[in-house]
Design a protein around this motif. Structure first.
Motif, PDB file in Angstrom:
ATOM      1  N   GLY A 114      14.689   5.936 131.682  1.00 33.84           N
ATOM      2  CA  GLY A 114      15.939   6.558 132.289  1.00 33.84           C
ATOM      3  C   GLY A 114      16.019   7.920 131.373  1.00 33.84           C
ATOM      4  N   ARG A 115      15.511   7.849 130.062  1.00 32.35           N
ATOM      5  CA  ARG A 115      15.826   8.809 129.148  1.00 32.35           C
ATOM      6  C   ARG A 115      15.030  10.287 129.310  1.00 32.35           C
ATOM      7  NH1 ARG A 115      15.436   7.383 123.460  1.00 32.35           N
ATOM      8  NH2 ARG A 115      16.818   9.186 123.175  1.00 32.35           N
TER       9      ARG A 115
ATOM     10  N   GLU B 220      12.580   0.270 128.987  1.00 32.42           N
ATOM     11  CA  GLU B 220      14.208   0.401 128.935  1.00 32.42           C
ATOM     12  C   GLU B 220      14.361   1.946 128.517  1.00 32.42           C
ATOM     13  OE1 GLU B 220      12.762  -1.671 125.107  1.00 32.42           O
ATOM     14  OE2 GLU B 220      12.685  -2.295 127.178  1.00 32.42           O
TER      15      GLU B 220
END
Length: 195
Positions: free
Chosen positions: A19-20, A16
């Motif tokens: 995307g950072r 999760e």
């Protein structure tokens, strides 16, 4: 009071967080693992200071977690012996005074480390100091800001010595890191006394 400590470790980035930006995901993982934790013989970890090096991530089989070898520096709370620090009185017993800062609660001053002519008042549950018999006592009241000098530090390994529940409970009761202080010297004690 605060030191920088260099540490090398393996951190995991969960899917999760893909995307950072990688440096932010690594920083969050390091802070989640170390912040507000005591490392034996190092001190209380506050947060990551900077990232010195990070390897390419390797994806683990089955769960998709990326494993990254990192080298970084942490800000650590560990006052040195002889350092003068400020705190607040949290409570007192006939054995001494417990003190806390805004982020650390395991500071203790034994009754032997209080000035001469200091007495414990059982009715009030507080210590008093009588520097001059003709004047009234000076009180070590709860929540008073005090100044103390660090005398020693105690380290307790919280690993239970057996798997029995009694050993596990005993290990949990001991604080992993405790600071012992003194208020004998002039200028130490309740800050209001010294103007």
């Amino acid at each position: 009071m605060f030191i920088l400590t260099k540490i090398a470790d393996l951190v995991q980035i969960t899917p999760e967080n893909f995307g950072r930006p990688s440096h932010l995901a690594i920083e969050d993982s390091i802070n989640a693992k170390y912040s507000n934790k005591v490392i034996q013989k190092i001190g209380l970890c506050i947060c990551m200071y900077d990232l010195l090096w990070a390897s390419e991530g390797l994806i683990g089989h089955g769960d998709g977690v990326v494993n990254v070898n990192v080298e970084f520096r942490l800000i650590v709370f560990r006052p040195f012996k002889g350092e003068t620090i400020f705190g607040r009185i949290s409570h007192a017993t006939k054995d001494g005074i417990s003190i806390r800062t805004d982020f650390f609660e395991d500071i203790y001053v034994e009754y032997r480390e209080l000035p001469e002519d200091t007495q414990y008042d059982h009715n009030e549950g507080a210590w008093t100091w009588i520097p001059d018999p003709e004047s009234g006592p000076l009180w070590y009241d709860k929540n008073e800001v005090i100044r103390l000098q660090v005398v020693d530090e105690e380290w307790h390994d919280q690993t239970p010595d057996s798997t029995e529940q009694e050993a596990v409970d005993r290990a949990k009761k001991l604080s992993p890191y405790r600071i012992r202080g003194t208020m004998i010297k002039p200028g130490l004690g309740v800050c209001l006394w010294w103007g």
